[in-house]
Design a protein around this motif. Structure first.
Motif, PDB file in Angstrom:
ATOM      1  N   PHE A  94      70.351  33.810  38.334  1.00 51.50           N
ATOM      2  CA  PHE A  94      71.333  34.668  37.678  1.00 51.50           C
ATOM      3  C   PHE A  94      71.899  33.982  36.444  1.00 51.50           C
ATOM      4  CE2 PHE A  94      73.153  32.463  41.306  1.00 51.50           C
ATOM      5  CZ  PHE A  94      74.288  31.854  40.814  1.00 51.50           C
ATOM      6  N   LEU A  95      72.352  34.797  35.495  1.00 50.57           N
ATOM      7  CA  LEU A  95      72.838  34.301  34.204  1.00 50.57           C
ATOM      8  C   LEU A  95      73.955  35.206  33.723  1.00 50.57           C
ATOM      9  CD1 LEU A  95      72.360  32.399  31.682  1.00 50.57           C
ATOM     10  CD2 LEU A  95      70.905  34.249  30.809  1.00 50.57           C
ATOM     11  N   PRO A 116      69.250  30.256  27.957  1.00 49.00           N
ATOM     12  CA  PRO A 116      68.916  28.872  27.593  1.00 49.00           C
ATOM     13  C   PRO A 116      67.780  28.304  28.439  1.00 49.00           C
ATOM     14  CG  PRO A 116      70.970  28.946  28.826  1.00 49.00           C
ATOM     15  CD  PRO A 116      70.623  30.357  28.495  1.00 49.00           C
ATOM     16  N   ASN A 117      67.503  28.942  29.592  1.00 48.27           N
ATOM     17  CA  ASN A 117      66.437  28.473  30.472  1.00 48.27           C
ATOM     18  C   ASN A 117      65.146  29.276  30.319  1.00 48.27           C
ATOM     19  OD1 ASN A 117      68.124  26.479  31.872  1.00 48.27           O
ATOM     20  ND2 ASN A 117      69.203  28.268  32.678  1.00 48.27           N
ATOM     21  N   GLY A 118      65.168  30.321  29.495  1.00 48.66           N
ATOM     22  CA  GLY A 118      63.966  31.084  29.206  1.00 48.66           C
ATOM     23  C   GLY A 118      63.418  31.899  30.360  1.00 48.66           C
ATOM     24  N   ILE A 119      64.245  32.235  31.340  1.00 46.60           N
ATOM     25  CA  ILE A 119      63.775  32.981  32.512  1.00 46.60           C
ATOM     26  C   ILE A 119      63.961  34.489  32.331  1.00 46.60           C
ATOM     27  CG2 ILE A 119      64.144  33.357  34.987  1.00 46.60           C
ATOM     28  CD1 ILE A 119      64.894  30.349  35.122  1.00 46.60           C
ATOM     29  N   ILE A 120      65.125  34.906  31.856  1.00 49.38           N
ATOM     30  CA  ILE A 120      65.374  36.315  31.558  1.00 49.38           C
ATOM     31  C   ILE A 120      65.122  36.523  30.065  1.00 49.38           C
ATOM     32  CG2 ILE A 120      67.041  38.203  31.648  1.00 49.38           C
ATOM     33  CD1 ILE A 120      68.515  36.745  33.837  1.00 49.38           C
ATOM     34  N   SER A 121      64.276  37.474  29.734  1.00 48.05           N
ATOM     35  CA  SER A 121      63.898  37.679  28.336  1.00 48.05           C
ATOM     36  C   SER A 121      65.059  38.253  27.532  1.00 48.05           C
ATOM     37  CB  SER A 121      62.701  38.621  28.247  1.00 48.05           C
ATOM     38  OG  SER A 121      63.077  39.954  28.589  1.00 48.05           O
ATOM     39  N   ASP A 122      64.990  38.109  26.204  1.00 47.16           N
ATOM     40  CA  ASP A 122      66.014  38.673  25.332  1.00 47.16           C
ATOM     41  C   ASP A 122      66.073  40.192  25.477  1.00 47.16           C
ATOM     42  OD1 ASP A 122      66.495  36.121  24.493  1.00 47.16           O
ATOM     43  OD2 ASP A 122      65.678  36.378  22.468  1.00 47.16           O
ATOM     44  N   THR A 146      66.727  18.652  41.304  1.00 47.25           N
ATOM     45  CA  THR A 146      67.232  18.605  39.939  1.00 47.25           C
ATOM     46  C   THR A 146      67.317  20.024  39.393  1.00 47.25           C
ATOM     47  OG1 THR A 146      65.046  18.432  38.934  1.00 47.25           O
ATOM     48  CG2 THR A 146      66.105  16.371  39.608  1.00 47.25           C
ATOM     49  N   VAL A 147      68.028  20.196  38.288  1.00 49.68           N
ATOM     50  CA  VAL A 147      68.120  21.513  37.669  1.00 49.68           C
ATOM     51  C   VAL A 147      66.730  21.998  37.263  1.00 49.68           C
ATOM     52  CG1 VAL A 147      68.953  22.764  35.653  1.00 49.68           C
ATOM     53  CG2 VAL A 147      70.502  21.260  36.913  1.00 49.68           C
ATOM     54  N   ALA A 148      65.937  21.127  36.667  1.00 46.42           N
ATOM     55  CA  ALA A 148      64.598  21.512  36.226  1.00 46.42           C
ATOM     56  C   ALA A 148      63.734  21.952  37.401  1.00 46.42           C
ATOM     57  CB  ALA A 148      63.932  20.360  35.475  1.00 46.42           C
ATOM     58  N   ASP A 149      63.762  21.198  38.495  1.00 52.82           N
ATOM     59  CA  ASP A 149      62.966  21.548  39.672  1.00 52.82           C
ATOM     60  C   ASP A 149      63.458  22.849  40.296  1.00 52.82           C
ATOM     61  OD1 ASP A 149      61.407  19.325  39.341  1.00 52.82           O
ATOM     62  OD2 ASP A 149      62.420  18.126  40.886  1.00 52.82           O
ATOM     63  N   GLY A 150      64.781  22.994  40.385  1.00 52.42           N
ATOM     64  CA  GLY A 150      65.335  24.197  40.991  1.00 52.42           C
ATOM     65  C   GLY A 150      64.980  25.449  40.214  1.00 52.42           C
ATOM     66  N   LEU A 151      65.097  25.393  38.898  1.00 51.58           N
ATOM     67  CA  LEU A 151      64.779  26.551  38.074  1.00 51.58           C
ATOM     68  C   LEU A 151      63.310  26.925  38.198  1.00 51.58           C
ATOM     69  CD1 LEU A 151      66.815  25.731  34.837  1.00 51.58           C
ATOM     70  CD2 LEU A 151      67.360  27.453  36.574  1.00 51.58           C
ATOM     71  N   THR A 155      61.996  30.409  40.925  1.00 54.13           N
ATOM     72  CA  THR A 155      61.610  31.577  40.126  1.00 54.13           C
ATOM     73  C   THR A 155      60.090  31.747  40.046  1.00 54.13           C
ATOM     74  OG1 THR A 155      61.657  30.311  38.051  1.00 54.13           O
ATOM     75  CG2 THR A 155      63.702  31.389  38.720  1.00 54.13           C
ATOM     76  N   ASP A 156      59.336  31.072  40.922  1.00 55.06           N
ATOM     77  CA  ASP A 156      57.879  31.126  40.803  1.00 55.06           C
ATOM     78  C   ASP A 156      57.233  32.122  41.769  1.00 55.06           C
ATOM     79  OD1 ASP A 156      58.185  29.841  43.200  1.00 55.06           O
ATOM     80  OD2 ASP A 156      56.899  28.128  42.720  1.00 55.06           O
ATOM     81  N   GLY A 157      58.024  32.960  42.431  1.00 50.29           N
ATOM     82  CA  GLY A 157      57.464  33.945  43.345  1.00 50.29           C
ATOM     83  C   GLY A 157      57.169  35.266  42.650  1.00 50.29           C
ATOM     84  N   ASN A 158      56.862  36.287  43.454  1.00 54.46           N
ATOM     85  CA  ASN A 158      56.637  37.635  42.940  1.00 54.46           C
ATOM     86  C   ASN A 158      57.984  38.334  42.755  1.00 54.46           C
ATOM     87  OD1 ASN A 158      53.518  38.171  43.288  1.00 54.46           O
ATOM     88  ND2 ASN A 158      54.188  37.085  45.129  1.00 54.46           N
ATOM     89  N   THR A 159      58.145  39.011  41.640  1.00 48.41           N
ATOM     90  CA  THR A 159      59.398  39.707  41.381  1.00 48.41           C
ATOM     91  C   THR A 159      59.641  40.773  42.446  1.00 48.41           C
ATOM     92  OG1 THR A 159      59.247  39.369  38.997  1.00 48.41           O
ATOM     93  CG2 THR A 159      60.673  41.152  39.759  1.00 48.41           C
ATOM     94  N   TRP A 160      60.811  40.707  43.087  1.00 43.08           N
ATOM     95  CA  TRP A 160      61.199  41.714  44.064  1.00 43.08           C
ATOM     96  C   TRP A 160      62.108  42.755  43.436  1.00 43.08           C
ATOM     97  CZ3 TRP A 160      66.043  41.336  47.384  1.00 43.08           C
ATOM     98  CH2 TRP A 160      66.175  42.479  48.174  1.00 43.08           C
ATOM     99  N   LEU A 161      63.163  42.279  42.752  1.00 42.71           N
ATOM    100  CA  LEU A 161      64.148  43.201  42.210  1.00 42.71           C
ATOM    101  C   LEU A 161      64.888  42.556  41.045  1.00 42.71           C
ATOM    102  CD1 LEU A 161      65.558  45.975  42.661  1.00 42.71           C
ATOM    103  CD2 LEU A 161      67.194  44.783  44.129  1.00 42.71           C
ATOM    104  N   ASP A 162      65.042  43.306  39.947  1.00 40.14           N
ATOM    105  CA  ASP A 162      65.899  42.909  38.826  1.00 40.14           C
ATOM    106  C   ASP A 162      67.139  43.795  38.844  1.00 40.14           C
ATOM    107  OD1 ASP A 162      64.011  41.078  38.005  1.00 40.14           O
ATOM    108  OD2 ASP A 162      63.120  42.403  36.513  1.00 40.14           O
TER     109      ASP A 162
END
Length: 274
Positions: A94-95, A116-122, A146-151, A155-162
């Motif tokens: 979440f952001l 800033p983490n590039g996960i949710i697109s503009d 770590t933050v890098a490992d956690g992010l 977030t590497d699974g199949n999208t369930w819901l946005d």
């Protein structure tokens, strides 16, 4: 500041995937379900800020531990799916950005213009998407680490819901404990489905005071400073959430089954009541 899913109501016509599907997924029981999350969060301050305020950005990850009925007498699913066997995880990202602070000191959140983490697109942020959930049947519950490992692992699974803030809300009441000096508080939010095949069932949030909106999902949360001084995550929580399924019988949630489906009807944005 931590904004975790604590009491969350979700009403949806969940898609049922055949037993032969290669993609396993968390299971919901009939009626109201209780789901338990662990969450981790950080804050990015604006230049010149010493504490969070307007313009500060909050981001975090979450993982679900189990799904039960309301009195917790029946477990429908748990992390690593030891109920049914095999690996099965439900994680999220979440952001949020503080867009204003009202006269009572409440933080009012919106979607920032960029992640800033590039996960949710503009483009998604332009549509106020602030929460993404993922299901994964290929690995066990990840360690936030770590933050890098956690992010990466959350977030590497199949999208369930946005989920989007369009027509919804997210606000919190941060305070500093005078004895410990730790940040703590409560959060309330109401979100709507984004590009989802879930039925557009609208709920009236009965617990909401600051906003009076009908949404697809609403919840309440608590947050606190992370007591683990060695962690890269500033805030944590371990909270239950409640979900509702409108159709009887055990249902199967899957991200894979939601991909590429048409017929999504965007909700019209509603005005907030002061």
């Amino acid at each position: 500041m931590r904004t975790t899913l604590r009491t969350l109501i979700l009403s949806a016509a969940i898609m049922v995937i055949a037993a032969g599907s290669a993609f396993a997924a968390p299971v919901l029981g009939p009626g109201l379900n209780k789901i338990f999350f662990n969450n981790f969060e950080n804050v990015i301050l604006q230049e010149g800020q010493e504490v969070a305020g307007v313009g500060s950005t909050f981001y975090g990850i979450l993982t679900a531990q189990n799904i039960t009925n309301l009195d917790q007498s029946t477990t429908y699913w748990n992390s690593d799916d030891t109920v049914a066997g095999g690996f099965d995880t439900l994680t999220g990202y979440f952001l949020l950005e503080v867009t204003s602070i009202d006269g009572f000191g409440n933080f009012i959140f919106g979607a920032p213009s960029t992640d800033p983490n590039g996960i949710i697109s503009d483009a998604e942020l332009g549509d106020e998407v602030v929460l993404k959930l993922y299901a994964d049947s290929t690995e066990s519950v990840p360690d936030a680490g770590t933050v890098a490992d956690g992010l990466t692992t959350y977030t590497d699974g199949n999208t369930w819901l946005d989920l989007t803030l369009d027509g919804g809300y997210w606000w919190s009441t941060p305070t500093i404990d005078p004895t410990s000096g730790l940040v703590q508080g409560d959060t309330w939010f109401g979100l709507n489905y984004y590009n989802s095949s879930f039925a557009d069932i609208i709920l009236n949030d009965p617990a909401e005071a600051l906003f009076d909106l009908d949404v697809n999902l609403y919840g309440e949360s608590t947050f606190q400073t992370n007591p683990n001084a060695g962690s890269e995550w500033a805030f944590i929580s371990d909270d239950p959430a409640v979900l509702a399924t409108p159709e009887p019988g055990t249902l199967l949630i899957t991200g894979a089954g939601l991909l590429g489906l048409a017929g999504f009807r965007r909700r019209q944005k509603k005005n907030a009541a002061a």
